[in-house]
Design an enzyme around this catalytic site. Structure first.
Site, PDB file in Angstrom:
ATOM      1  N   GLY A  14      50.010  48.514 -21.295  1.00 21.94           N
ATOM      2  CA  GLY A  14      49.131  48.737 -20.083  1.00 21.94           C
ATOM      3  C   GLY A  14      49.395  49.403 -18.950  1.00 21.94           C
ATOM      4  N   ARG A  90      42.263  50.740 -31.744  1.00 22.28           N
ATOM      5  CA  ARG A  90      41.012  50.234 -32.705  1.00 22.28           C
ATOM      6  C   ARG A  90      40.060  51.446 -32.493  1.00 22.28           C
ATOM      7  NH1 ARG A  90      42.230  47.061 -35.892  1.00 22.28           N
ATOM      8  NH2 ARG A  90      43.811  45.862 -35.272  1.00 22.28           N
ATOM      9  N   ASN A 106      37.707  57.399 -23.038  1.00 21.56           N
ATOM     10  CA  ASN A 106      39.113  57.046 -23.453  1.00 21.56           C
ATOM     11  C   ASN A 106      40.046  58.146 -22.892  1.00 21.56           C
ATOM     12  OD1 ASN A 106      40.924  56.141 -25.309  1.00 21.56           O
ATOM     13  ND2 ASN A 106      41.047  57.820 -26.589  1.00 21.56           N
ATOM     14  N   HIS A 108      43.610  60.312 -23.981  1.00 20.08           N
ATOM     15  CA  HIS A 108      44.219  60.689 -25.292  1.00 20.08           C
ATOM     16  C   HIS A 108      45.417  61.363 -25.008  1.00 20.08           C
ATOM     17  CE1 HIS A 108      44.999  61.068 -29.481  1.00 20.08           C
ATOM     18  NE2 HIS A 108      45.205  62.419 -29.218  1.00 20.08           N
TER      19      HIS A 108
END
Length: 187
Positions: A14, A90, A106, A108
């Site tokens: 996290g 996921r 997202n 990355h």
């Protein structure tokens, strides 16, 4: 004016969740953490920030569609309009993508399209590149193939190990992600 509500999806420590929570006014309120790992330390970080948590184990469901339907119920109950993936391990399925079209982003750990998928940092080291970085992008049906929103370059040093490069990548992530979220929500 009511504030935009968002959920963070995470599976691990996290660190990006923490960076988002500490970033100040993002233009949204984080109202839910969705986690697929009951042992993830991100859960403790969410509890510390008084953020409700929905933890699930995919193996307890007959399909991805089944658990994504349950996730959507939680998102709707929390009035969530944006989803920020922060180390969520996921692949987001079509059920969630249809419900939140254009509202799932997202971060990355590579300069996409280089090194998509798992282990972007290790892939960069193995490839011997002199620079890598981080990418914030929209999620689509592919793996790290959605439209790129922003990128930041991180130099790969000759003496780098996975640990040293990961630290610098995470530092870049923790600065870039909250900044991109603020910009997106101003639109």
């Amino acid at each position: 004016m009511t504030q935009v509500k968002a959920a963070v999806f995470a599976s691990g420590t996290g660190s990006n969740f923490q960076a988002i929570m500490e970033a100040g006014d993002l233009g949204c309120e984080i109202v839910l953490l969705v986690c697929d790992n009951p042992d993830a330390t991100v859960i403790d970080k969410a509890k510390y920030h008084d953020i409700p948590v929905f933890v699930f184990q995919p193996t307890n469901y007959e399909s991805k569609e089944a658990y994504e339907q349950v996730i959507i119920k939680y998102l709707i109950e929390a009035n969530v309009s944006w989803i920020f993936l922060a180390g969520y391990m996921r692949i987001v399925g079509s059920t969630l993508l249809k419900a939140y079209k254009g509202k799932v982003i997202n971060i990355h750990p590579s300069l996409l399209p280089q090194f998509p998928g798992k282990d972007g940092i290790e892939q960069a080291l193995e490839a011997g590149v002199t620079k890598t970085g981080v990418t914030v992008h929209y999620i689509d049906a592919g793996i790290d193939t959605g439209p790129i929103i922003a990128q930041e370059t991180v130099e790969v040093l000759p003496q780098d190990s996975i640990t040293t490069l990961k630290k610098r990548i995470q530092k870049a992530e923790h600065e870039l992600y909250p900044s991109v979220i603020k910009q997106l929500l101003k639109k």
